[in-house]
Design a protein around this motif. Sequence first.
Motif, PDB file in Angstrom:
ATOM      1  N   MET A 114     -51.150-106.303 -60.787  1.00 47.76           N
ATOM      2  CA  MET A 114     -49.965-106.399 -61.648  1.00 47.76           C
ATOM      3  C   MET A 114     -48.718-106.792 -60.849  1.00 47.76           C
ATOM      4  O   MET A 114     -47.811-107.411 -61.391  1.00 47.76           O
ATOM      5  CB  MET A 114     -49.755-105.086 -62.407  1.00 47.76           C
ATOM      6  N   GLU A 117     -48.556-110.322 -60.974  1.00 50.68           N
ATOM      7  CA  GLU A 117     -48.060-110.807 -62.265  1.00 50.68           C
ATOM      8  C   GLU A 117     -46.536-110.895 -62.310  1.00 50.68           C
ATOM      9  O   GLU A 117     -45.978-111.567 -63.170  1.00 50.68           O
ATOM     10  CB  GLU A 117     -48.565-109.905 -63.403  1.00 50.68           C
ATOM     11  N   TRP A 160     -53.645 -98.099 -65.342  1.00 47.14           N
ATOM     12  CA  TRP A 160     -53.878 -99.242 -66.238  1.00 47.14           C
ATOM     13  C   TRP A 160     -52.727 -99.409 -67.212  1.00 47.14           C
ATOM     14  O   TRP A 160     -52.529-100.484 -67.765  1.00 47.14           O
ATOM     15  CB  TRP A 160     -55.134 -99.041 -67.081  1.00 47.14           C
ATOM     16  N   PRO A 164     -48.947-102.369 -65.616  1.00 44.76           N
ATOM     17  CA  PRO A 164     -48.559-103.532 -66.432  1.00 44.76           C
ATOM     18  C   PRO A 164     -47.287-103.275 -67.245  1.00 44.76           C
ATOM     19  O   PRO A 164     -46.461-104.180 -67.408  1.00 44.76           O
ATOM     20  CB  PRO A 164     -49.772-103.764 -67.348  1.00 44.76           C
ATOM     21  N   HIS A 449     -59.620-106.310 -63.434  1.00 42.92           N
ATOM     22  CA  HIS A 449     -59.007-107.572 -63.841  1.00 42.92           C
ATOM     23  C   HIS A 449     -59.700-108.205 -65.039  1.00 42.92           C
ATOM     24  O   HIS A 449     -59.468-109.378 -65.341  1.00 42.92           O
ATOM     25  CB  HIS A 449     -58.931-108.535 -62.650  1.00 42.92           C
ATOM     26  N   GLU A 464     -56.994-102.911 -72.651  1.00 41.97           N
ATOM     27  CA  GLU A 464     -56.152-102.767 -71.470  1.00 41.97           C
ATOM     28  C   GLU A 464     -56.816-103.415 -70.277  1.00 41.97           C
ATOM     29  O   GLU A 464     -57.889-104.000 -70.394  1.00 41.97           O
ATOM     30  CB  GLU A 464     -55.707-101.335 -71.206  1.00 41.97           C
ATOM     31  N   ALA A 469     -53.823-106.729 -70.733  1.00 44.68           N
ATOM     32  CA  ALA A 469     -52.839-105.652 -70.624  1.00 44.68           C
ATOM     33  C   ALA A 469     -51.428-106.178 -70.879  1.00 44.68           C
ATOM     34  O   ALA A 469     -50.581-105.492 -71.442  1.00 44.68           O
ATOM     35  CB  ALA A 469     -52.914-105.002 -69.245  1.00 44.68           C
ATOM     36  N   LEU A 470     -51.171-107.409 -70.458  1.00 47.49           N
ATOM     37  CA  LEU A 470     -49.825-107.962 -70.648  1.00 47.49           C
ATOM     38  C   LEU A 470     -49.534-108.163 -72.131  1.00 47.49           C
ATOM     39  O   LEU A 470     -48.394-108.032 -72.572  1.00 47.49           O
ATOM     40  CB  LEU A 470     -49.668-109.274 -69.885  1.00 47.49           C
ATOM     41  N   TYR A 473     -48.402-104.806 -73.483  1.00 50.42           N
ATOM     42  CA  TYR A 473     -47.115-104.244 -73.064  1.00 50.42           C
ATOM     43  C   TYR A 473     -45.952-105.230 -73.142  1.00 50.42           C
ATOM     44  O   TYR A 473     -44.907-104.992 -72.538  1.00 50.42           O
ATOM     45  CB  TYR A 473     -47.248-103.632 -71.657  1.00 50.42           C
TER      46      TYR A 473
END
Length: 494
Positions: A114, A117, A160, A164, A449, A464, A469-470, A473
């Motif tokens: 993350m 990211e 998790w 994120p 991942h 998730e 996950a992005l 959130y």
Amino acid sequence: METRYRNWIGGEWVEARSGETFVSTNPARPAEELGEFPRSRGEDVRAAVDAAAQAFAAWSRTPAPKRAEILYRVARLLEERKEELARTMTREMGKVLNEARGDVQEAIDMAYYMAGEGRRLLGYTTPSELPSKACFAIRRPIGRIGLITPWNFPIAVPSWKILPALVAGNTLVWKPAEDTPRTAYEFARIFEEAGLPPGVLNVVFGYGEEAGRPLVEHPQIDMISFTGSTEVGRDVYTRAARKLIRVHLEMGGKNPIIVMDDADLDLAVEAIVWSAFGTTGQRCTACSRLIVHEPVYDRLIERLAEATQALRLGDGLDPDVQVGPLVNEVQLDRVHRYVELGIRGGATKILGGERATEGDLAQGYFYKPTLFVDVTPEMRIFREEIFGPVLCVVKARDYDEAIRLANDTTYGLSSAIFTRDIHLAMRAIEDLEAGITYINHGTIGAEIHLPFGGVKDTGNGGREAGLAALDEYTEWKSVYIDYSGRLQKAQGIE
Ligand code: UN1
């Protein structure tokens, strides 16, 4: 010696307003205490949400690559403390040390992933249907998010959610499970040391009804992410629905492994034992239903019973132990009630089915790995999540019946098939109703991942981990920039 820990609110370590506390103990020897924690209620939750609300403006405007720098520091601190965190986890919830190390490793992996990211958080650009007009879609933080997490993965599962959510610019209030507050505390300390600004992550210890519920119902909470039982998840979802907020739910499983007659049986046995009895069966991905193709049924059961019998129970800190205790007495009673139900319902117990009381085991919540055969799909032990070391075995005449049995459940998290037939393997990927399918591997061991989550009553459609996950959130924002200098109407309106 007893140590008293506090809530983390707005960067300060504070007692519960009421001054009340609860104690965390070691399930392998309940006389050993891991600390005393604030028993928080609505007033504490409100203070934490206020802190998250205050921190939001600055955190959400901090460039994502800068937010990510803190995540990189979190990853490094987790690496440095991996052993210490793993030992605390084993002492607090019982899983064997090797597995506890894996739990911390998931958080390390997620922190690096993350953090990366921070320099992506990709949106997209796309052409407009009109000239001199630009269109793009970007990710925006959701706001203040409430996190409610279970005890079975006391660092991995929170990671998790927290990692994120943070890189995306949200601020958080986390209510960790009441069975693992010490592990949660140690994890939270790492965020403090990594330099996370005050109020970006707040931690409120306590019980679901007293601290979790006011979090779900708080008007300033914009999203809830919950991992736990389907029963509680349903309640969370219903309450949150009145506020029309987003809810991420990760709940139960009744995960099947199918073994076909052409399978590598040695491999299958090893994987079944690991999936059914690893973490003492206390994973939402644990295998609790084994579906065996008739021609290999007898051979497989014989080997499985042998391998199960050889498992060593004990304190998870002992490197020779493979199966630790159940997390608490309530779980111990629950597992045993299910075993009694199985026997009364007509299933044949061929191993286990009782508390382990030899020597030192008597003081802890140890339960013998249990194997049931002659199980039928109507039985409650086949249908309901037990969350303990209990495996139900059924026989299938052919592939189609095996799939029917595997899908005959209200859950749909993980699934697996053992076969050397590429055609069957490929068909199973399509046929198994689950969020995760393994080929020639057990039902546990997801990597961080890839998307993690399930269908049916396991969740409400979200995932998730992974890039998914992005999506959990962030909110999408679509942006239109018209540089034609005149009013151009979409859809060809003149
Ligand atoms: C859970 O049991 O809540 O795939 C999560 C697995 C682990 C995560 C399980 N990586 O079994």
